[in-house]
Design an enzyme around this catalytic site. Sequence first.
Site, PDB file in Angstrom:
ATOM      1  N   SER A   1      -5.160  -6.384 -10.798  1.00 42.73           N
ATOM      2  CA  SER A   1      -6.474  -5.811 -10.530  1.00 42.73           C
ATOM      3  C   SER A   1      -6.341  -4.331 -10.204  1.00 42.73           C
ATOM      4  CB  SER A   1      -7.151  -6.577  -9.383  1.00 42.73           C
ATOM      5  OG  SER A   1      -8.531  -6.272  -9.348  1.00 42.73           O
ATOM      6  N   ASN A   2      -7.326  -3.736  -9.547  1.00 43.28           N
ATOM      7  CA  ASN A   2      -7.344  -2.300  -9.236  1.00 43.28           C
ATOM      8  C   ASN A   2      -8.246  -2.077  -8.020  1.00 43.28           C
ATOM      9  OD1 ASN A   2     -10.187  -1.616 -10.123  1.00 43.28           O
ATOM     10  ND2 ASN A   2      -9.391  -2.658 -11.937  1.00 43.28           N
TER      11      ASN A   2
END
Length: 204
Positions: free
Chosen positions: A24-25
């Site tokens: 993810s981020n």
Amino acid sequence: MKKQRLVVTAGPTREHLDPVRFLSNPSTGKMGFAIAKAAVEAGYEVVLVAGPVALKTPKDVKRVDVVSAREMEKAVTDAAGDILIATAAVADWRPAHCSMRKLKKGEMGGTLALVRNPDILKGSTIPLKIGFAAETGDPVAEALRKCREKKLAFCVANDVTQKDAGFGVSTNRVIFVKPDGSCTKLPKLSKLSVARRIIAEIGK
Ligand code: PMT
């Protein structure tokens, strides 16, 4: 008069490799939620397609929660909007395999095989599309490339190396980049003010 339907994507996507691990981020959804609020103020019917974030839904917004890029793509298609504003930080890659149970350390090996996710913005047939470009290099050049490649009305470039812009913070520093190469640079503003400027630009 029937309201125009504006679809906003917001937040990150998560690409699981098992039930407890994912790629993810750091997107929090703040930019996208601000756009949803500004669009309701301006009289649009708003569908907010949100990745996993911890934000309250703005008043009068229809929210669709998703986890992965493929779920986000389906929700955008199902929303059948007139306008799409893509603020989400979509994972470009996902693990080639997702286990239904937690993987044991010994089963994982040292290499993670990845496959490409769909480009939601590029593939969307919504007639008017606005994208974002989160850049650490030359934001204008990258935004212009994305604008042309994804057939956008304009692209909002943000330099995510600045501490008061981009991921997580409540302010942003953006440049509107159009396909003809013309640019409008805004000063540092709250994300809600940036959102209102984007909505006003669409109105033009
Ligand atoms: O959520 P916040 O914490 O408020 O942070 C805001 C933000 C930094 C996430 C936001 O301002 C921003 O820049 N969003 C775009 C982030 C990004 O990853 O951009 P990109 O350059 O990878 O993608 C370009 C455009 O294509 C974006 O509009 C993106 O939503 C879209 N895209 C990208 C990949 C993909 N597979 N599908 C897409 O739709």
